[in-house]
Design an enzyme around this catalytic site. Structure first.
Site, PDB file in Angstrom:
ATOM      1  N   HIS A  95      -7.131  25.025  18.801  1.00  0.00           N
ATOM      2  CA  HIS A  95      -7.701  26.369  18.823  1.00  0.00           C
ATOM      3  C   HIS A  95      -9.215  26.244  18.998  1.00  0.00           C
ATOM      4  O   HIS A  95      -9.813  25.219  18.654  1.00  0.00           O
ATOM      5  CB  HIS A  95      -7.397  27.115  17.529  1.00  0.00           C
ATOM      6  CG  HIS A  95      -5.966  27.528  17.407  1.00  0.00           C
ATOM      7  ND1 HIS A  95      -5.570  28.587  16.624  1.00  0.00           N
ATOM      8  CD2 HIS A  95      -4.830  27.041  17.964  1.00  0.00           C
ATOM      9  CE1 HIS A  95      -4.258  28.733  16.695  1.00  0.00           C
ATOM     10  NE2 HIS A  95      -3.791  27.794  17.512  1.00  0.00           N
TER      11      HIS A  95
ATOM     12  N   GLU B  42     -11.713  27.601  17.393  1.00  0.00           N
ATOM     13  CA  GLU B  42     -12.464  27.393  16.149  1.00  0.00           C
ATOM     14  C   GLU B  42     -12.369  25.944  15.685  1.00  0.00           C
ATOM     15  O   GLU B  42     -13.377  25.337  15.291  1.00  0.00           O
ATOM     16  CB  GLU B  42     -11.929  28.325  15.051  1.00  0.00           C
ATOM     17  CG  GLU B  42     -12.091  29.801  15.359  1.00  0.00           C
ATOM     18  CD  GLU B  42     -10.901  30.411  16.118  1.00  0.00           C
ATOM     19  OE1 GLU B  42     -10.758  31.637  16.076  1.00  0.00           O
ATOM     20  OE2 GLU B  42     -10.114  29.665  16.747  1.00  0.00           O
TER      21      GLU B  42
ATOM     22  N   CYS C  77      -7.091  32.748  13.019  1.00  0.00           N
ATOM     23  CA  CYS C  77      -5.741  32.677  12.463  1.00  0.00           C
ATOM     24  C   CYS C  77      -5.825  31.938  11.128  1.00  0.00           C
ATOM     25  O   CYS C  77      -6.865  31.355  10.795  1.00  0.00           O
ATOM     26  CB  CYS C  77      -4.806  31.951  13.437  1.00  0.00           C
ATOM     27  SG  CYS C  77      -5.082  30.170  13.526  1.00  0.00           S
TER      28      CYS C  77
ATOM     29  N   CYS D 110      -7.137  28.326  11.461  1.00  0.00           N
ATOM     30  CA  CYS D 110      -8.567  28.233  11.749  1.00  0.00           C
ATOM     31  C   CYS D 110      -9.411  28.648  10.554  1.00  0.00           C
ATOM     32  O   CYS D 110     -10.466  28.070  10.291  1.00  0.00           O
ATOM     33  CB  CYS D 110      -8.903  29.076  12.976  1.00  0.00           C
ATOM     34  SG  CYS D 110      -8.173  28.416  14.485  1.00  0.00           S
TER      35      CYS D 110
END
Length: 165
Positions: A59, A61, A89, A92
């Site tokens: 992801h 992040e 999410c 993250c």
């Protein structure tokens, strides 16, 4: 830094995250971008490469946090701000907590992401009882007196050379 300076910086870095996210779509990546900015003003970018690298943890992040930590030679980003094109999410958010990020600023929210086909609702709900048991049960299995489960921690506590975190 004054409040208006912070707001300007927030807007600029958030815009950078959104620009990264938009450009990443053209690079076969997901529509997510992130920027970690240290207290000293060093910025580290990350983009979503989940499908491009077949890595569900790639992801934006997490990528930005990895880039910052690798470049800075630390796992502790205390004082840093994470700017992200979309609400983090749970994975993250947890990575941000583990990295000791001091603050998170995001543009779109989870509902905006769901509208684009990225529905993480099940993951958010997982942490709310009783939904946790229905998505993926997690349980503790202890054998005997549980001493085997404690052996890694006993070794850690006995180690003279360790880096506490």
């Amino acid at each position: 830094m004054t409040t208006s300076d912070m707001a300007t910086s927030d807007a600029e870095y958030l815009s950078r995250a959104v620009t990264l996210a938009t450009a990443n779509v053209a690079n076969n990546g997901g529509p997510f971008g992130a920027v970690v900015v240290t207290a000293e003003g060093k910025a580290f970018d990350g983009v979503n490469r989940v499908t491009a690298s077949n890595d569900p943890t790639a992801h934006a992040e997490v990528s930005a946090i990895r880039n910052a930590c690798a470049e800075l030679g630390t796992f502790d980003l205390s004082g840093a701000v994470l700017y992200t094109s979309c609400e983090p999410c749970p994975m993250c958010l947890a990575a941000s907590l583990w990295a000791r990020v001091s603050r998170v600023v995001f543009a779109a929210d989870r509902y905006d992401a769901a509208g684009a086909g990225f529905d993480d609702a099940a993951f958010y709900e997982y942490f709310e009882a009783p939904a946790a048991a229905s998505l993926m049960p997690v349980s503790q299995l202890t054998e005997g007196d549980g001493s085997e489960a404690m052996s890694p921690f006993n070794a850690w506590n006995a180690a003279e050379r360790r880096t506490d975190y």
